[in-house]
Design an enzyme around this catalytic site. Structure first.
Site, PDB file in Angstrom:
ATOM      1  N   GLU A 123     -10.584 -19.295  11.504  1.00 20.99           N
ATOM      2  CA  GLU A 123     -11.185 -18.058  12.006  1.00 20.99           C
ATOM      3  C   GLU A 123     -11.116 -16.984  10.922  1.00 20.99           C
ATOM      4  OE1 GLU A 123      -8.547 -16.136  15.080  1.00 20.99           O
ATOM      5  OE2 GLU A 123      -7.493 -18.039  14.825  1.00 20.99           O
ATOM      6  N   LYS A 125     -10.247 -13.631   9.017  1.00 19.51           N
ATOM      7  CA  LYS A 125      -9.113 -12.703   8.996  1.00 19.51           C
ATOM      8  C   LYS A 125      -9.659 -11.289   8.820  1.00 19.51           C
ATOM      9  CE  LYS A 125      -4.535 -12.096   7.080  1.00 19.51           C
ATOM     10  NZ  LYS A 125      -4.542 -10.659   6.801  1.00 19.51           N
ATOM     11  N   ASP A 127      -9.794  -7.193   8.554  1.00 15.18           N
ATOM     12  CA  ASP A 127      -8.992  -6.238   7.812  1.00 15.18           C
ATOM     13  C   ASP A 127      -8.904  -4.924   8.590  1.00 15.18           C
ATOM     14  OD1 ASP A 127      -7.426  -5.422   5.783  1.00 15.18           O
ATOM     15  OD2 ASP A 127      -9.063  -4.971   4.392  1.00 15.18           O
ATOM     16  N   TYR A 234      -7.666 -12.391  18.756  1.00 16.66           N
ATOM     17  CA  TYR A 234      -7.524 -13.680  18.095  1.00 16.66           C
ATOM     18  C   TYR A 234      -6.376 -14.518  18.613  1.00 16.66           C
ATOM     19  CZ  TYR A 234      -4.493 -10.805  15.037  1.00 16.66           C
ATOM     20  OH  TYR A 234      -3.569  -9.947  14.559  1.00 16.66           O
ATOM     21  N   LYS A 330      -6.593 -16.285   1.317  1.00 14.47           N
ATOM     22  CA  LYS A 330      -7.061 -14.966   0.895  1.00 14.47           C
ATOM     23  C   LYS A 330      -8.134 -15.100  -0.170  1.00 14.47           C
ATOM     24  CE  LYS A 330      -4.294 -11.783   2.821  1.00 14.47           C
ATOM     25  NZ  LYS A 330      -3.379 -11.099   1.930  1.00 14.47           N
ATOM     26  N   CYS A 424     -18.996   3.022 -39.346  1.00 13.15           N
ATOM     27  CA  CYS A 424     -19.459   1.947 -38.473  1.00 13.15           C
ATOM     28  C   CYS A 424     -18.654   0.667 -38.714  1.00 13.15           C
ATOM     29  CB  CYS A 424     -20.945   1.690 -38.728  1.00 13.15           C
ATOM     30  SG  CYS A 424     -21.554   0.232 -37.855  1.00 13.15           S
ATOM     31  N   CYS A 427     -21.307  -2.040 -40.415  1.00 12.57           N
ATOM     32  CA  CYS A 427     -21.907  -1.896 -41.744  1.00 12.57           C
ATOM     33  C   CYS A 427     -21.178  -0.886 -42.623  1.00 12.57           C
ATOM     34  CB  CYS A 427     -23.371  -1.498 -41.621  1.00 12.57           C
ATOM     35  SG  CYS A 427     -23.583   0.206 -41.068  1.00 12.57           S
ATOM     36  N   CYS A 468     -23.991   5.157 -35.326  1.00 15.88           N
ATOM     37  CA  CYS A 468     -23.995   4.740 -36.723  1.00 15.88           C
ATOM     38  C   CYS A 468     -25.300   5.278 -37.309  1.00 15.88           C
ATOM     39  CB  CYS A 468     -23.965   3.217 -36.854  1.00 15.88           C
ATOM     40  SG  CYS A 468     -24.378   2.670 -38.523  1.00 15.88           S
ATOM     41  N   CYS A 473     -28.460  -0.794 -40.299  1.00 10.14           N
ATOM     42  CA  CYS A 473     -27.241  -1.448 -39.785  1.00 10.14           C
ATOM     43  C   CYS A 473     -27.594  -2.760 -39.083  1.00 10.14           C
ATOM     44  CB  CYS A 473     -26.523  -0.511 -38.820  1.00 10.14           C
ATOM     45  SG  CYS A 473     -25.095  -1.283 -38.034  1.00 10.14           S
TER      46      CYS A 473
HETATM   47  S1  IVH Z   1      -3.191 -14.772  13.439  1.00 11.21           S
HETATM   48  C1  IVH Z   1      -1.675 -18.793  15.501  1.00 11.21           C
HETATM   49  N1  IVH Z   1      -5.736 -14.240  13.200  1.00 11.21           N
HETATM   50  O1  IVH Z   1      -3.298 -10.787   9.744  1.00 11.21           O
HETATM   51  C2  IVH Z   1      -2.763 -18.071  14.800  1.00 11.21           C
HETATM   52  N2  IVH Z   1      -4.143 -12.755  12.243  1.00 11.21           N
HETATM   53  O2  IVH Z   1      -1.221 -11.935  11.350  1.00 11.21           O
HETATM   54  C3  IVH Z   1      -2.876 -16.659  15.198  1.00 11.21           C
HETATM   55  N3  IVH Z   1      -5.204 -10.811  11.150  1.00 11.21           N
HETATM   56  O3  IVH Z   1      -1.829  -8.060  10.259  1.00 11.21           O
HETATM   57  C4  IVH Z   1      -3.907 -15.972  14.459  1.00 11.21           C
HETATM   58  N4  IVH Z   1      -7.287 -11.360  11.570  1.00 11.21           N
HETATM   59  O4  IVH Z   1      -3.527  -8.387  12.188  1.00 11.21           O
HETATM   60  C5  IVH Z   1      -4.483 -13.863  12.921  1.00 11.21           C
HETATM   61  N5  IVH Z   1      -8.008 -13.891  13.052  1.00 11.21           N
HETATM   62  C6  IVH Z   1      -6.761 -13.499  12.787  1.00 11.21           C
HETATM   63  C7  IVH Z   1      -6.484 -12.317  12.096  1.00 11.21           C
HETATM   64  C8  IVH Z   1      -5.162 -11.972  11.834  1.00 11.21           C
HETATM   65  C9  IVH Z   1      -6.490 -10.469  11.025  1.00 11.21           C
HETATM   66  C10 IVH Z   1      -4.079 -10.013  10.624  1.00 11.21           C
HETATM   67  C11 IVH Z   1      -3.103  -9.562  11.634  1.00 11.21           C
HETATM   68  C12 IVH Z   1      -1.836  -9.321  10.851  1.00 11.21           C
HETATM   69  C13 IVH Z   1      -1.962 -10.309   9.763  1.00 11.21           C
HETATM   70  C14 IVH Z   1      -1.022 -11.440  10.063  1.00 11.21           C
END
Ligand code: IVH
Length: 707
Positions: A123, A125, A127, A234, A330, A424, A427, A468, A473
């Site tokens: 899935e 991640k 931010d 999540y 990452k 330069c 040259c 220059c 040159c």
């Molecule tokens: S953890 C068992 N899923 O990452 C698996 N963490 O968790 C559970 N984060 O600061 C899923 N997106 O907020 C998971 N799809 C995602 C995430 C996620 C972002 C962040 C979370 C935390 C860091 C570690």
């Protein structure tokens, strides 16, 4: 480095890491990104590994981030909110798989693949900020930040303003449950917010994470509501049933079941997810998302990969603050730190000297970076850059790496100031300084422009360039050849081949290119008949050229792509332009957008007999200059656009074409003469410049409406 120096460097690194970490995690300061302190931490780790005598268990690099602040009521999480272990490469994923497979029973569990294979769930991640939501009898009763993992802050009021957090769950729901997910702001919402902030002179937010964190820390929920945050679930933890499964809820066996349940309960779950039967499939998902990532509506920094089977998760358990059964892949950091070893000087086609920083090679956004242009002396002064400094390098996406900051706190006092050479480096000719006040017109030429902007200062105000002064040159000639073939679009002739042809005596200037024959090239080592044929064919195909491009290719001072187009449009033929440039500058001065610097430069260029005979030689060798086509007339006639940031609906190239088709112009940098700046997601410095100059900034929607 000597031991004493190492010790000093370690101390300085620790202080700076602690300061940056605090600025990012506690104060949510603008402009501070985790990439920088992570990069410094890596340097520190390597140093301490090499010099274990300087290890210190209480040092800041060992501390977990995310202290709760004092303002909100603290709440203890029912179960610890864990962190994730990171993997920065595919090898690290394979290492992870090896480690977990050792811990798992040899015969597969039901529902798993054959032969001890493990199934994974991938899935995105996100931010943003991790939050925990508690529901009792289907009702949202409390929400908290992650804090230090054990104790967070009660931000229920703020979370209730987020529309994607259900206040009442869809039936059937368990007696009680805890949902974890990410509170965040969409990229479009951020772009709009920054547009507004810019108009009001307020500071801009650097990324969606900062703004989500900043918003959720507001004590007034109304302010949070105005921010239009989002929530993506999540994970589902601690489901408690009064009577097990009384409501028809099967307890989840897989992490993927949790996502299905969360969807049914009414949470927003990202569609892009995948069940994978092998790491190869996981990697394919990682690669697929990497392509989508720039235009993905939310800020993301990786892919979370879990062992899908919850029984296996249980067997694997948790070590320290992170579970073994999940890993965060990452994507490469877009910022990194390194040390400037030296500054070299390049000579461009107009003789402009451009300083080039040479670094200790460092990995940024997936590639090894060892140098970056510093543009000019102004830029070096603005950065306050010295040789030996530790610098922050940025390389976002396909963008060329650049030095964005000097970490002056890490200085030892031994750094050396850089001075432009007086002669330069190629040259030995005398270097001269030119101070120009760029007219707005010249500003518009942007990055690809001709002279003084090659290495010039594009901020407006005075620009200092070092040149220059030697017209012969060799560096200038080489760069000029490269410019010439790129405008003529003779792609087969790259810089290396051009240099080779020059060294072999096949060409002395750009006009000679058009007299080359297959027999000249084929005998050369590493060429052969096929490549000779290709080169000659391409040169033949490019002999016809529109007037505007021809003028641009000549490399006349101040005449870049756009100015060349204006001149071609006005004069129609080369002969008329040459006549005017030699005799009647007033006509040139009267052309809209063209100032005295351009007309003087045209006069100088066309009064020089060498240049005229070069043009004659080109024509004699078969180059045919086409009469200028009229610029298309349309509703954008007379209007100038600057594009910045990522547009979600079309590429910048397409946007440019559309504007030109409607009679408008697209230029590279903002000036007072710019009609509109079209700001996509993550707009750059052009956005801020537009604000400063009072140029109208429009978002993508408004732009589409205009089209
Ligand atoms: S953890 C068992 N899923 O990452 C698996 N963490 O968790 C559970 N984060 O600061 C899923 N997106 O907020 C998971 N799809 C995602 C995430 C996620 C972002 C962040 C979370 C935390 C860091 C570690």
């Amino acid at each position: 480095m000597k031991e004493a120096e190492v010790q000093k460097r370690i101390k300085k690194l620790r202080n700076e890491i602690a300061r940056l970490r605090n600025a990012y995690h506690i104060e949510n300061k603008e402009g501070v990104t985790p990439d920088v302190y992570e990069s410094l931490t890596r340097e520190l780790e390597i140093l301490v590994q090499k010099y274990p005598e300087f290890e210190d268990v209480n040092a800041p690099e060992h501390r977990v981030a995310g202290k709760p602040l004092d303002k909100f009521v603290k709440v203890r999480h029912k179960s610890r909110m864990l962190s994730l272990n990171d993997a920065f490469s595919y090898e690290e994923l394979y290492d992870w798989e090896k480690r977990i497979k050792k811990l798992l029973p040899p015969s597969p569990l039901q529902g798993e693949g054959q032969g001890g294979e493990v199934n994974y769930f991938c899935e995105v991640k996100f931010d943003g900020l991790a939050v925990s939501l508690i529901y009792e009898k289907g009702e949202f009763i409390r929400g908290a930040t992650r804090g230090d993992g054990f104790v967070g802050e009660d931000i229920t009021q703020n979370l209730k303003t987020i529309n994607s957090i259900p206040l009442i769950l869809q039936k059937p729901f368990p007696e009680s449950l805890e949902v974890r997910g990410e509170a965040l702001m969409g990229k479009t919402t951020l772009a709009k917010l920054n547009l507004q902030n810019g108009k009001e002179g307020k500071p801009l937010f650097a990324n969606t994470r900062n703004v989500a964190a900043g918003s959720l820390r507001q004590l007034d929920p109304q302010l949070v509501a105005d921010r239009h945050l989002d929530f993506i679930a999540y994970d589902l933890v601690g489901i408690k049933e009064a009577r097990p499964n009384a409501l028809g809820l099967a307890s989840p066996q897989f992490h993927s079941n949790k996502h299905e349940m969360l969807r049914q309960l009414g949470f927003k779950i990202e569609k892009l997810e995948a069940k994978c039967v092998s790491l190869e499939e996981v990697i394919a998902f990682i690669k697929k998302f990497e392509k989508i990532r720039p235009s993905f509506p939310y800020g993301t920094d990786g892919i979370v990969i879990s062992v899908n089977n919850l029984k296996l998760q249980e067997i694997l358990g948790v070590v320290g603050k992170a579970p073994r059964y999940v890993v965060a892949f990452k994507y490469p950091a877009e910022r990194s730190t390194t040390i400037v070893k030296k500054i070299l000087v390049n000579v461009g086609r107009t003789g402009v000297l451009t300083p080039l920083a040479i670094f200790k090679p460092t990995q940024v956004a997936g590639s090894l970076v060892s140098k970056a242009t510093l543009h000019n002396m102004d830029q070096i002064n603005r950065l306050d850059l010295k040789i030996g400094d530790t610098v922050v390098i940025e390389k976002a996406g396909d963008v060329i790496p650049k030095v964005v900051e000097v970490l002056t706190r890490l200085r030892t006092g031994k750094e050396k100031k850089f001075k432009m050479p007086e002669f330069c480096p190629v040259c030995g000719g005398k270097v001269e300084k030119k101070i120009t006040t760029p007219s707005p017109l010249l500003h518009k030429e942007g990055a690809k422009s001709s002279p003084p902007y090659e290495g010039g200062d594009k901020r407006g105000g005075l620009s200092v360039a070092h040149y220059c002064a030697n017209p012969k040159c060799p560096a200038k000639n080489e760069r000029y050849l490269e410019h010439f073939v790129s405008v003529f679009e003779i792609y087969e002739l790259g810089p290396k081949i051009l240099r080779r042809f020059k060294d072999e005596g096949l060409i002395t200037d750009a006009a000679d290119i058009f007299t080359l024959e297959e027999e000249d090239i084929a005998p050369l080592e590493r060429f052969g008949e096929k490549s000779a044929e290709n080169i000659i064919q391409e040169i033949k195909n490019k002999k016809k050229i529109p007037l505007s491009k021809f003028l641009w290719a000549l490399g006349i001072l101040h005449v870049g792509e756009e100015t060349a187009r204006d001149l071609a449009e006005h004069f129609g033929t080369l002969e008329k332009l040459v006549l005017c440039a030699r005799q009647d500058l007033t006509q040139i001065d009267s052309i809209e957008n063209i100032g005295p610097a351009v007309s003087k430069s045209l006069h100088d260029f066309f009064s020089d007999e060498n240049n005229l005979s070069f043009i004659k030689k080109l024509q004699k060798n078969g180059v045919s200059v086409q009469k200028a086509e009229r610029r298309k007339k349309g509703k954008f006639t007379g209007q100038t656009f600057v594009l910045t940031g990522t547009l979600s609906g079309m590429s910048r190239e397409i946007a440019k074409e559309k504007i030109i088709a409607l009679g408008g112009k697209v230029v590279g940098s903002v000036s007072k003469n710019t009609s509109y700046v079209v700001a996509g997601v993550d707009p750059g410095s052009k956005f801020t410049t537009a604000q400063k100059l009072g140029v109208k900034v429009i978002d993508e929607k408004e732009f589409l409406r205009m089209l």
